[in-house]
Design an enzyme around this catalytic site. Structure first.
Site, PDB file in Angstrom:
ATOM      1  N   ALA A   1      54.822  56.866  26.786  1.00 13.51           N
ATOM      2  CA  ALA A   1      55.927  56.031  26.300  1.00 13.51           C
ATOM      3  C   ALA A   1      57.270  56.586  26.789  1.00 13.51           C
ATOM      4  CB  ALA A   1      55.890  55.960  24.779  1.00 13.51           C
ATOM      5  N   PHE A   2      57.433  57.908  26.754  1.00 10.16           N
ATOM      6  CA  PHE A   2      58.700  58.514  27.210  1.00 10.16           C
ATOM      7  C   PHE A   2      58.905  58.278  28.708  1.00 10.16           C
ATOM      8  CE2 PHE A   2      60.647  61.712  24.120  1.00 10.16           C
ATOM      9  CZ  PHE A   2      60.199  61.029  22.998  1.00 10.16           C
TER      10      PHE A   2
ATOM     11  N   CYS B   1      48.115  51.912  32.543  1.00  9.68           N
ATOM     12  CA  CYS B   1      48.308  52.623  31.271  1.00  9.68           C
ATOM     13  C   CYS B   1      49.642  52.444  30.555  1.00  9.68           C
ATOM     14  CB  CYS B   1      48.029  54.106  31.486  1.00  9.68           C
ATOM     15  SG  CYS B   1      46.293  54.374  31.877  1.00  9.68           S
TER      16      CYS B   1
ATOM     17  N   ALA C   1      48.556  61.651  37.234  1.00  5.62           N
ATOM     18  CA  ALA C   1      49.043  60.345  37.696  1.00  5.62           C
ATOM     19  C   ALA C   1      48.264  59.978  38.951  1.00  5.62           C
ATOM     20  CB  ALA C   1      50.535  60.424  37.983  1.00  5.62           C
TER      21      ALA C   1
HETATM   22  P1  NAD Z   1      38.374  52.929  34.629  1.00  2.00           P
HETATM   23  O1  NAD Z   1      38.235  51.537  34.176  1.00  2.00           O
HETATM   24  O2  NAD Z   1      38.693  53.224  36.048  1.00  2.00           O
HETATM   25  O3  NAD Z   1      37.029  53.740  34.297  1.00  2.00           O
HETATM   26  C1  NAD Z   1      36.335  53.633  33.096  1.00  2.00           C
HETATM   27  C2  NAD Z   1      34.836  53.568  33.410  1.00  2.00           C
HETATM   28  O4  NAD Z   1      34.098  53.647  32.189  1.00  2.00           O
HETATM   29  C3  NAD Z   1      34.400  52.270  34.087  1.00  2.00           C
HETATM   30  O5  NAD Z   1      33.813  52.554  35.341  1.00  2.00           O
HETATM   31  C4  NAD Z   1      33.400  51.641  33.102  1.00  2.00           C
HETATM   32  O6  NAD Z   1      32.329  50.974  33.736  1.00  2.00           O
HETATM   33  C5  NAD Z   1      32.919  52.869  32.356  1.00  2.00           C
HETATM   34  N1  NAD Z   1      32.329  52.582  31.040  1.00  2.00           N
HETATM   35  C6  NAD Z   1      32.786  51.763  30.060  1.00  2.00           C
HETATM   36  N2  NAD Z   1      31.958  51.802  28.999  1.00  2.00           N
HETATM   37  C7  NAD Z   1      30.953  52.661  29.295  1.00  2.00           C
HETATM   38  C8  NAD Z   1      29.809  53.136  28.581  1.00  2.00           C
HETATM   39  N3  NAD Z   1      29.548  52.734  27.335  1.00  2.00           N
HETATM   40  N4  NAD Z   1      28.998  54.026  29.201  1.00  2.00           N
HETATM   41  C9  NAD Z   1      29.257  54.462  30.467  1.00  2.00           C
HETATM   42  N5  NAD Z   1      30.339  54.045  31.180  1.00  2.00           N
HETATM   43  C10 NAD Z   1      31.177  53.165  30.597  1.00  2.00           C
HETATM   44  O7  NAD Z   1      39.455  53.600  33.677  1.00  2.00           O
HETATM   45  P2  NAD Z   1      40.352  54.900  33.994  1.00  2.00           P
HETATM   46  O8  NAD Z   1      41.567  54.494  34.729  1.00  2.00           O
HETATM   47  O9  NAD Z   1      39.484  55.974  34.516  1.00  2.00           O
HETATM   48  O10 NAD Z   1      40.824  55.273  32.517  1.00  2.00           O
HETATM   49  C11 NAD Z   1      39.919  55.818  31.571  1.00  2.00           C
HETATM   50  C12 NAD Z   1      40.720  56.304  30.376  1.00  2.00           C
HETATM   51  O11 NAD Z   1      41.609  57.342  30.795  1.00  2.00           O
HETATM   52  C13 NAD Z   1      41.604  55.248  29.721  1.00  2.00           C
HETATM   53  O12 NAD Z   1      41.620  55.485  28.333  1.00  2.00           O
HETATM   54  C14 NAD Z   1      42.980  55.522  30.300  1.00  2.00           C
HETATM   55  O13 NAD Z   1      44.009  55.133  29.426  1.00  2.00           O
HETATM   56  C15 NAD Z   1      42.968  57.024  30.455  1.00  2.00           C
HETATM   57  N6  NAD Z   1      43.844  57.556  31.513  1.00  2.00           N
HETATM   58  C16 NAD Z   1      43.912  56.940  32.728  1.00  2.00           C
HETATM   59  C17 NAD Z   1      44.696  57.490  33.751  1.00  2.00           C
HETATM   60  C18 NAD Z   1      44.785  56.855  35.111  1.00  2.00           C
HETATM   61  O14 NAD Z   1      45.568  57.350  35.923  1.00  2.00           O
HETATM   62  N7  NAD Z   1      44.044  55.818  35.421  1.00  2.00           N
HETATM   63  C19 NAD Z   1      45.376  58.708  33.514  1.00  2.00           C
HETATM   64  C20 NAD Z   1      45.266  59.309  32.268  1.00  2.00           C
HETATM   65  C21 NAD Z   1      44.486  58.723  31.266  1.00  2.00           C
HETATM   66  C1  UGA Z   2      51.195  57.663  34.423  1.00  2.00           C
HETATM   67  C2  UGA Z   2      51.718  59.034  33.985  1.00  2.00           C
HETATM   68  O1  UGA Z   2      52.672  59.496  34.938  1.00  2.00           O
HETATM   69  C3  UGA Z   2      50.581  60.050  33.871  1.00  2.00           C
HETATM   70  O2  UGA Z   2      51.083  61.263  33.348  1.00  2.00           O
HETATM   71  C4  UGA Z   2      49.516  59.494  32.928  1.00  2.00           C
HETATM   72  O3  UGA Z   2      48.420  60.381  32.844  1.00  2.00           O
HETATM   73  C5  UGA Z   2      49.038  58.156  33.440  1.00  2.00           C
HETATM   74  O4  UGA Z   2      50.175  57.246  33.545  1.00  2.00           O
HETATM   75  C6  UGA Z   2      48.067  57.469  32.534  1.00  2.00           C
HETATM   76  O5  UGA Z   2      47.968  57.778  31.372  1.00  2.00           O
HETATM   77  O6  UGA Z   2      47.438  56.561  33.087  1.00  2.00           O
HETATM   78  P1  UGA Z   2      50.523  56.568  36.746  1.00  2.00           P
HETATM   79  O7  UGA Z   2      50.600  55.296  35.976  1.00  2.00           O
HETATM   80  O8  UGA Z   2      49.315  56.827  37.547  1.00  2.00           O
HETATM   81  O9  UGA Z   2      50.677  57.809  35.741  1.00  2.00           O
HETATM   82  O10 UGA Z   2      51.770  56.663  37.738  1.00  2.00           O
HETATM   83  P2  UGA Z   2      53.325  56.974  37.526  1.00  2.00           P
HETATM   84  O11 UGA Z   2      53.752  57.860  38.621  1.00  2.00           O
HETATM   85  O12 UGA Z   2      53.638  57.409  36.151  1.00  2.00           O
HETATM   86  O13 UGA Z   2      53.990  55.546  37.788  1.00  2.00           O
HETATM   87  C7  UGA Z   2      53.855  54.493  36.857  1.00  2.00           C
HETATM   88  C8  UGA Z   2      54.705  53.321  37.303  1.00  2.00           C
HETATM   89  O14 UGA Z   2      56.093  53.591  37.145  1.00  2.00           O
HETATM   90  C9  UGA Z   2      54.512  52.953  38.785  1.00  2.00           C
HETATM   91  O15 UGA Z   2      54.497  51.558  38.920  1.00  2.00           O
HETATM   92  C10 UGA Z   2      55.735  53.556  39.446  1.00  2.00           C
HETATM   93  O16 UGA Z   2      56.093  52.911  40.628  1.00  2.00           O
HETATM   94  C11 UGA Z   2      56.784  53.344  38.352  1.00  2.00           C
HETATM   95  N1  UGA Z   2      57.932  54.268  38.462  1.00  2.00           N
HETATM   96  C12 UGA Z   2      57.748  55.601  38.292  1.00  2.00           C
HETATM   97  C13 UGA Z   2      59.193  53.756  38.718  1.00  2.00           C
HETATM   98  O17 UGA Z   2      59.390  52.536  38.859  1.00  2.00           O
HETATM   99  N2  UGA Z   2      60.251  54.638  38.805  1.00  2.00           N
HETATM  100  C14 UGA Z   2      60.104  55.970  38.645  1.00  2.00           C
HETATM  101  O18 UGA Z   2      61.116  56.704  38.742  1.00  2.00           O
HETATM  102  C15 UGA Z   2      58.815  56.467  38.395  1.00  2.00           C
END
Ligand code: NAD
Ligand code: UGA
Length: 460
Positions: free
Chosen positions: A224-225, A275, A163
């Site tokens: 989702a959960f 996400c 997160a």
């Molecule tokens: P982000 O937008 O911060 O980073 C993605 C990067 O990929 C961008 O910098 C973009 O320019 C680059 N990119 C796109 N197409 C490309 C290509 N063809 N070649 C090289 N670079 C390319 O996104 P993010 O938050 O890092 O999320 C990435 C993935 O991880 C998503 O699928 C997201 O759902 C998942 N995820 C995100 C989080 C989170 O906390 N942000 C946590 C778990 C999973």
């Molecule tokens: C979430 C999941 O927690 C990660 O496990 C997952 O990897 C990530 O999404 C992802 O796939 O991007 P993140 O979105 O970074 O992480 O942060 P969270 O701590 O989950 O918070 C999500 C949102 O829910 C925030 O806006 C937060 O303020 C809110 N939230 C969370 C509440 O309103 N109440 C709560 O009790 C907890």
């Protein structure tokens, strides 16, 4: 130095950067390279000010950068040179064509697959780190299967569960690492290779393996959960406001049941972040695609309640401030979607700010890390907005404070000092229930928490 493994990550975003920095930190004998199509992002990763704010990230990047952690724009050569490729590109909700506003947009994902195919000169393990619809690995395999000669690709799923705001501790000490693979000889070999990397710092019982489809689906379901819990507690906060029950007391009583657990039960203005919404919509789309309309409807409601919670909060501000916000100054405390990040993607603050501006309120937005992104998010929106980092200066002369992000620093503010500088009657809307409401009421504020009785000095 000769490195034991040569690892590439395509996508230098919020996930690619921190997760690869952690591997580099824990495996100094492996070389980790991160590439991105966005040259500014790569420059920022190579600069003193990283493109992502995450507590603890600076330290590990600065320790390993230039030693076994490299950020470069040269995607083509890096694909050639590395044996293991993580793909961590963005997978946003599709905004066009079939599945618009629901399905995941896989264009960046597919482009990456084609790049890998085009530039590879040897066999590789390709690892899905992005969050993807179940069965995406199949599409990747079909593209990669057209490789010429003896080049073979093994596709693994290794979704990321970190997160934002706690990414470094989540990566260092995760609840679990999930690795999905085909249960073939080559699939199991690739799985063992990736397991070996994580086993350098993660206890073996926390590294779990599954078939590739379970792994892809587990990631969507976990999000989702989590989102469902937030919507569940928020739905009950609405009932609390009608019945004089207190949502914090209810959450505590419910969460102490060990079968339920006490995490993710903080009522607020709804979940934000890049996400939760996109992953649930993706799940809804998949269920509809497979003809499971009832299941799709069930999950869709998680998003609906999230939107409802924001509408309720906005209506409460308007109604409590005598039905008009026109010309009133409102101080927004917090624009990031949660504390300890500068990320504002899908932050409830964006929608709430837009609605308040629509009521002709003047906004003074304060946040310790997200003001640059806030200004980008609200660019072009009609209305009067100022950005002031110092919360005391931001609040001075305002009619209301609206707390939208759970930054620790807001709990520690000197509210007497703030109250003295505000227009009276002064209002405090706590969208995160983090402020000491009784204390602020005693100071003179009219206090409106979420899911608790309002503390107002007005006589009915
Ligand atoms: P982000 O937008 O911060 O980073 C993605 C990067 O990929 C961008 O910098 C973009 O320019 C680059 N990119 C796109 N197409 C490309 C290509 N063809 N070649 C090289 N670079 C390319 O996104 P993010 O938050 O890092 O999320 C990435 C993935 O991880 C998503 O699928 C997201 O759902 C998942 N995820 C995100 C989080 C989170 O906390 N942000 C946590 C778990 C999973
Ligand atoms: C979430 C999941 O927690 C990660 O496990 C997952 O990897 C990530 O999404 C992802 O796939 O991007 P993140 O979105 O970074 O992480 O942060 P969270 O701590 O989950 O918070 C999500 C949102 O829910 C925030 O806006 C937060 O303020 C809110 N939230 C969370 C509440 O309103 N109440 C709560 O009790 C907890």
């Amino acid at each position: 130095m000769k490195f034991k493994k040569k690892i590439l990550c395509i996508g230098a975003g919020y996930v690619g950067g921190p997760s690869m920095a952690m591997i580099a930190y824990k495996c100094p004998d492996c070389r980790i390279t991160i590439v991105d199509t966005n040259p500014d992002r790569i420059d920022a990763w190579n600069s003193p000010e990283l493109p992502v704010y995450e507590p603890g990230l600076d330290k590990i990047v600065k320790k390993r950068r230039g030693k076994n952690l490299f950020f470069t724009k040269d995607i083509e050569n890096q694909i050639k040179e590395n044996d293991i490729i993580f793909v961590s590109v963005n997978t946003p909700t599709k905004t066009y064509g079939a599945g618009a506003d629901m399905a995941a947009d896989l264009q960046y994902w597919e482009k990456t697959a084609r790049q890998i195919l085009k530039h590879s000169r040897s066999s590789k393990i390709v690892i899905e780190k992005s969050t993807l619809p179940v069965k995406t690995a199949l599409a990747m395999e079909k593209i990669l299967a057209s490789a010429k000669g003896k080049i073979k690709f093994e596709v693994l799923s290794n979704p990321e569960f970190m997160a934002e705001g706690t990414a470094i501790s989540d990566l260092e000490n995760p609840d679990r690492v999930l690795i999905g693979s085909h249960e073939t000889k080559s699939g199991l070999k690739a799985r063992a290779e990736l397991t070996g990397i994580y086993a350098r710092w993660i206890p073996s019982e926390k590294i779990i393996t599954s078939n590739i489809w379970s792994s892809e689906l587990s990631k969507l379901v976990a999000n989702a959960f989590l989102a469902q819990r937030v919507s569940s507690i928020n739905s009950i906060s609405a009932l609390c406001e009608k019945t004089d029950a207190d949502i914090s007391e209810v959450a505590k009583a419910v969460g102490m049941d060990s079968r339920i657990g006490d995490k993710f039960l903080n009522a607020g203005i709804g979940f934000g972040g890049s996400c939760f919404k996109k992953d649930i919509l993706n799940l809804v789309y998949l269920c509809s695609y497979y003809g499971l309309q009832e299941v799709a409807g069930y999950w869709k409601n998680v998003v609906k309640i999230n939107e409802y919670q924001q509408e309720r909060f906005i209506a409460n501000i308007l109604n409590s401030m005598f039905g008009t916000l026109a010309g009133k100054k409102i101080c927004i405390l917090g624009f990031a979607f949660k504390a300890n990040t500068g990320d504002t993607r899908e932050s409830p603050s964006i929608y709430i700010s837009q609605k308040l501006l629509g009521e002709h309120a003047e906004l003074i937005i304060s946040d310790p890390k997200a003001l640059k992104n806030a200004a980008i998010d609200l660019e072009g929106i009609k209305g009067n907005v100022k950005y002031i980092e110092d919360p005391y200066r931001a609040a001075a002369g305002c009619h209301a404070l609206v707390v939208l992000t759970d930054w620790d620093l807001y709990q520690k503010l000197d509210f007497q000092k703030i109250y003295n500088s505000m227009v009276k009657p002064a209002f405090l809307f706590d969208g995160r229930n983090i402020i000491d409401h009784k204390k602020c009421f005693a100071i003179g504020f009219n206090v409106y928490p979420i899911g608790k009785p309002a503390l107002s000095h007005f006589k009915n």
